[in-house]
Enzyme design. Sequence first.
Site, PDB file in Angstrom:
ATOM      1  N   SER A  81      42.037  38.685  31.529  1.00  0.00           N
ATOM      2  CA  SER A  81      41.539  39.997  31.910  1.00  0.00           C
ATOM      3  C   SER A  81      42.517  41.073  31.427  1.00  0.00           C
ATOM      4  CB  SER A  81      41.322  40.065  33.423  1.00  0.00           C
ATOM      5  OG  SER A  81      40.641  41.240  33.775  1.00  0.00           O
ATOM      6  N   HIS A 225      33.570  36.551  35.733  1.00  0.00           N
ATOM      7  CA  HIS A 225      34.853  36.984  35.190  1.00  0.00           C
ATOM      8  C   HIS A 225      35.936  35.924  35.366  1.00  0.00           C
ATOM      9  CE1 HIS A 225      37.625  39.767  33.491  1.00  0.00           C
ATOM     10  NE2 HIS A 225      38.319  39.954  34.607  1.00  0.00           N
TER      11      HIS A 225
END
Length: 253
Positions: A81, A225
């Site tokens: 991320s 995610h």
Amino acid sequence: IILFFHILDCFCSSIRLQEDTSNIFASCSCKLHFPEYGPKWHQAALKEKRYKCFEDMEAVAKDLIDNKLTSREKLACIGGSNGGLLVGNLITRPIASSLFGAAVCQVPLLDMKRYTKLLAGASWAGEYGDPDTDDWQFLRKHSPYHLLRNDILGKPELGEDGTLGEATETTNADWMCPKTLFTTSTRDDRVHPGHARKMVAALLEEAGTEKAPQVLYWENTEGGHGGAADNSQRAYMWALTYNFLAKTLGHEN
């Protein structure tokens, strides 16, 4: 000694070495999140100061090598991320790219020109800056996709007026990409998988094996995610990751 250099968001509150058989795990508190250090720590690397967290990582990696805890061939970095943006910079920056033998870039932000137009990206403009304003002047300096294609490879860049510029001379003729594994998820609802896809395409098709000797890509069709929907998928993802690192860094026993 093989040293896996983790830079996952909030992995640890300080640099920490943990011996596990012949491996060493190191964590650096670069200026990403780490709320235990207070807001000033994090704010010190926002927007135009973002380069400071990349310099943090370079300094720690270099120190580990200088102190003979490891060598470039045995040093790897992992980040996801926000940490994926960090890894993207580590494999494209002139100094950092020469310090790592391998890298794992997970669900990353890599195209900082378009990130605000993809999924949750617009909500991070306060963190990184708005590429549709003058902020692009500093965002461009740490957008891994542009550092790779336009600076390192000299490919024409799209101008602010929408016209394609001329090809340029490379800014780093000696650049070599560390062997890299990219992982992402089709169903990521925060960072679009297009970031990883286009970076991998540029490395494979434009950089080629002469400059990027090994580039691997794994995209899970589930998982959001986090890259995995359940513990079974998570175990598989990490098995891929550590198998890649073991083979790349020469530690398969």
